[in-house]
Scaffold this active site. Structure first.
Site, PDB file in Angstrom:
ATOM      1  N   GLU A 193       6.763  -7.839  -0.041  1.00 59.00           N
ATOM      2  CA  GLU A 193       6.197  -9.026  -0.282  1.00 59.00           C
ATOM      3  C   GLU A 193       7.373 -10.047  -1.215  1.00 59.00           C
ATOM      4  O   GLU A 193       7.109 -10.778  -2.216  1.00 59.00           O
ATOM      5  CB  GLU A 193       4.885  -8.929  -1.266  1.00 59.00           C
ATOM      6  CG  GLU A 193       3.750  -8.348  -0.591  1.00 59.00           C
ATOM      7  CD  GLU A 193       2.441  -8.762  -1.107  1.00 59.00           C
ATOM      8  OE1 GLU A 193       1.470  -8.783  -0.150  1.00 59.00           O
ATOM      9  OE2 GLU A 193       2.302  -8.494  -2.439  1.00 59.00           O
ATOM     10  N   GLU A 216      -1.070  -4.493   5.044  1.00 52.70           N
ATOM     11  CA  GLU A 216      -1.800  -4.307   3.792  1.00 52.70           C
ATOM     12  C   GLU A 216      -3.074  -4.881   3.830  1.00 52.70           C
ATOM     13  O   GLU A 216      -3.506  -5.999   3.616  1.00 52.70           O
ATOM     14  CB  GLU A 216      -1.254  -4.770   2.423  1.00 52.70           C
ATOM     15  CG  GLU A 216      -0.075  -4.031   1.984  1.00 52.70           C
ATOM     16  CD  GLU A 216       0.073  -4.382   0.414  1.00 52.70           C
ATOM     17  OE1 GLU A 216      -0.767  -5.010  -0.227  1.00 52.70           O
ATOM     18  OE2 GLU A 216       1.258  -3.934   0.107  1.00 52.70           O
TER      19      GLU A 216
END
Length: 580
Positions: free
Chosen positions: A157, A233
Site C-alpha cells: 500500500e 486484501e
C-alpha cells in the site's frame, strides 16, 4: 515443474486460467505447531492459496541477529502450504502495516534520522540486505522450482504513503536479482492517486477493499487495463483497539461481497482467513489524532476465529466459493469447549522496583536510545529541595504511572493527551512508562518511546534522571522459576502473581482477565500478551502447544491491582461487546 504467469485476462497456472482464491494467515501470529491445522482448514473452505506477510522485526529484532527458525521458519510454513496442495503468496514488505508493531520495521532501523520507505541510500541498503535473506528462503520455493510460491508483492500500500518511483524500481531490481521469477504485484486502495503513486508499469496492480466490489474493480481496471483483476486484501472483518468495541461484519453481507468479486471473475485474498494473536508485545497502534493501541487478539472476525475454530463466516464463504471452484466434502470439526476451572493466584511481591542503577542523564533516555525492546522503562529523579508542584511533561509515550517516594500519585496517558500532574513533596519522583504498541501506519512509524523531552516542575527542568529498562519477559521467567511460596499481597501498585494448575493433556485454554486491571500474562514461560480492563477483549488465548500434561504455571505481572486474585479459565473466547 509448473509455471505461473499473467495472461491477457487471467492468471495462468500451467498455462490454464487460474482464479486465485486465497486467504491470509500470518505465520508469526500462530503457534508453529498449529500452522498445519490452520492451512488444512483453509483448503477445506475451498481456498487454493495462502497469503502471508513477512515481519522483518520478528526475524531481526536486533541488527545482525537474523532468525528464520521456530516461529520465524517461513520456509517450513511455505512447505506446509505445498504439502496441503496449495499455492502461496508472499508479501515481504519491508513495510507490512498489519496492525503489527512498527508496521514490521525493526526498531533499530527506524530509530535514526533516515527517510523511511524511500530510495535514501542507507535505508535502501538495509532493506536490500533484509530482502536478500527473505528471497534466499522464497526463491527455491517458487512454483517453477517445484515449490508453492506463485506471487510476490513489492512494498505494501505504498500509494498511501509515498511516491518514490526510484525506491520501487530498486526493490524490483533487487527482487529479480535475487532469483524471484514469479509475477510481482502491488496493492493499493482503489483510488486514482494511490494506484498511480504505489506501483510501476511493469508491476501487476491489485486492490484492497471490503465492499462495493464492482465500483472498486472498475477503478482498478482503469489502472490495470489487461490481466486478471484481484482484490488482494478483501477485508472480511476489522481489528480492535483498547477502549473500543469488538468489530464484526455481518456474515451475509460479507458473503455477498465475496460472491460479487468471484462472479466478476476476479481473484481474491481474504484478509484475514485466520487472524491469530498478537502474542507478547507485538501489537501495533494507530494514531489519527488520537493514539489507539491494538488489542492482543487479532481475531479479525475471520472465518477461523482466534483459536482456529470455524465460524458462521467460514461456512457462508465456503458456500459462495463452491459456486466457482471445487470445495472438499470434508468439514473441519466444530469447536469444543475448552477446560473450565479456576485456581487461586498467590502473590509473588513487587516486580517493578528495580534499583535506579542506570547512569544519570540530564533528560530521560528513550526506549530507542536504550535499545530496549520490552514494554517498560522506569524513570527516577530527585526532587529539588524535596518539594512538590506542577509536573509538566513534553509528551509521554504511551502510559505513565507517577509515584513520589513509592506512593502512587496518578497516571498520564497519551491517549487522553495528558501532560501535567500535581505531585506532593517528597525525595524521589518515579515514573513508570509503558510502550503500549508502536504505530503501524502512516508517518509516525519509528517514533521514539518513553518520556519525550525534559520534564519540568513548576516551570524548572528536572535533571539527573535514571532511566532503568525493565524486561517483562525476563522478570516473569525469574518469578516463574521460583518455588511456590507465600508472600504478602500488594494492595496497590505493580505486583506479581503465580498460579499452578494441572491438565490431563495439552489443550487450548481461554484465560479470563476481566477481574484484573492491566498487565501481562505467561503460561509456562510463553508470553500470552497484554491484558487491560479497558476492554473490549476479556480473554487471552492460550495455545495448546504452550501447555503440557501435568503441572503448568501461570505468571501474571499486574501493573495496578487485581479485583479478584483468581485465575479463571473459561470455555471460549470473549472478545467484548460489539456495536450492535
Amino acid at each position: 515443474m509448473t509455471s505461473f504467469s499473467i495472461g491477457e485476462t487471467d492468471f495462468l497456472r500451467a498455462g490454464l486460467p487460474r482464479q486465485v482464491i486465497a486467504g491470509a494467515i500470518h505465520y508469526f501470529r500462530v503457534h508453529p505447531d498449529q500452522w498445519q491445522d490452520r492451512i488444512r482448514k483453509a483448503r477445506l473452505m475451498g481456498l487454493n492459496t495462502i497469503e502471508t506477510y513477512v515481519a522483518w522485526n520478528a526475524h531481526e529484532p536486533r541488527r545482525g541477529e537474523w532468525d528464520a527458525t521456530g516461529w520465524n521458519d517461513l520456509g517450513r510454513f511455505l512447505d506446509l502450504i505445498q504439502a496441503e496442495g496449495m499455492d502461496a503468496i508472499v508479501r515481504p514488505g519491508p513495510y507490512i502495516c498489519a496492525e503489527w508493531h512498527n508496521g514490521g520495521l525493526p526498531n533499530w532501523l527506524t530509530a535514526g534520522e533516515r527517510e523511511l520507505r524511500s530510495s535514501e541510500p542507507t535505508f535502501l541498503a538495509d532493506v536490500s540486505e533484509y530482502l536478500r535473506r527473505v528471497y534466499e528462503i522464497v526463491a527455491p520455493r517458487q512454483i517453477d522450482r517445484g515449490g508453492s510460491v506463485v506471487l510476490v508483492q513489492i512494498e505494501n500500500e505504498y500509494g498511501a504513503y509515498g511516491s518514490d518511483k526510484a525506491y520501487l524500481q530498486a526493490l524490483v531490481a533487487l527482487t529479480r536479482e535475487s532469483g524471484i521469477t514469479v509475477p510481482l504485484t502491488t496493492v493499493d486502495q482503489p483510488t486514482d492517486q494511490m494506484l498511480d503513486d504505489g506501483s510501476l508499469p511493469e508491476l501487476h496492480k491489485t486492490g484492497s477493499f471490503g465492499s462495493r466490489s464492482a465500483e472498486r474493480l472498475a477503478t482498478l481496471r482503469s489502472h490495470q487495463p489487461t490481466g486478471p483483476l484481484m482484490c488482494s486484501e478483501f477485508w472480511d472483518g476489522w481489528f480492535d483497539w483498547w477502549g473500543g468495541v469488538h468489530h464484526t461484519t455481518e456474515v451475509t453481507a460479507a458473503a455477498a461481497d465475496l460472491d460479487e468479486l468471484l462472479a466478476a471473475g476476479a481473484s481474491v485474498n481474504i484478509y484475514m482467513f485466520h487472524g491469530g494473536t498478537n502474542f507478547g508485545l507485538t501489537n501495533g497502534a494507530n494514531h489519527k489524532g488520537r493514539y489507539l493501541p491494538i488489542v492482543t487478539s487479532y481475531d479479525y472476525d475471520a472465518p477461523l476465529d482466534e483459536a482456529g475454530n470455524p465460524t458462521a463466516k467460514f461456512f457462508a464463504f465456503r458456500d459462495v466459493i463452491a459456486k466457482y471452484a471445487p470445495v472438499p466434502d470434508e468439514l473441519p470439526a466444530a469447536a469444543e469447549p475448552a477446560p473450565v476451572f479456576s485456581v487461586p493466584l498467590s502473590a509473588a511481591g513487587a516486580w517493578t522496583d528495580a534499583a535506579a542503577s542506570a547512569p544519570s542523564s540530564s533528560e530521560p533516555v528513550t526506549f530507542d536510545e536504550l535499545e530496549h525492546l520490552s514494554a517498560l522503562v522506569r524513570y527516577d529523579v530527585s526532587l529539588p529541595e524535596g518539594r512538590g508542584g506542577q509536573l509538566v511533561l513534553e509528551e509521554v509515550r504511551d502510559l505513565a504511572w507517577v509515584c513520589v517516594d513509592g506512593r502512587p500519585v496518578g497516571t498520564l496517558s497519551r491517549t487522553r493527551h495528558d501532560r501535567s500532574l500535581r505531585i506532593p513533596s517528597g525525595r524521589t519522583l518515579s515514573i513508570l512508562v509503558e510502550e503500549g504498541g508502536r504505530v503501524n501506519y502512516d508517518h509516525r512509524l519509528g517514533e521514539q518511546k518513553g518520556l519525550i523531552g525534559a520534564p519540568a516542575l513548576d516551570g524548572v527542568a528536572l535533571t539527573g534522571w535514571h532511566s532503568t529498562p525493565l524486561d517483562v519477559a525476563a522478570l516473569a521467567a525469574e518469578i516463574g522459576s521460583r518455588a511456590a511460596e507465600a508472600s504478602a499481597a500488594a494492595t496497590t501498585g505493580p505486583s506479581a502473581w503465580v498460579a499452578d494448575f494441572d491438565l490431563d493433556s495439552p489443550a487450548d485454554l481461554f484465560l479470563d482477565t476481566a477481574a484484573w486491571s492491566k498487565g501481562y500474562a505467561f503460561v509456562n514461560g510463553f508470553f500470552l500478551g497484554r491484558y487491560w480492563r479497558n476492554g473490549p477483549q476479556r480473554t487471552l488465548f492460550v495455545p495448546a502447544p504452550a501447555t503440557k500434561t501435568g503441572a503448568n504455571r501461570l505468571v501474571v505481572l499486574e501493573l495496578e491491582h487485581l479485583l479478584d486474585a483468581t485465575a479463571d479459565f473459561v470455555p471460549s473466547l470473549d472478545l467484548g461487546d460489539t456495536e450492535e
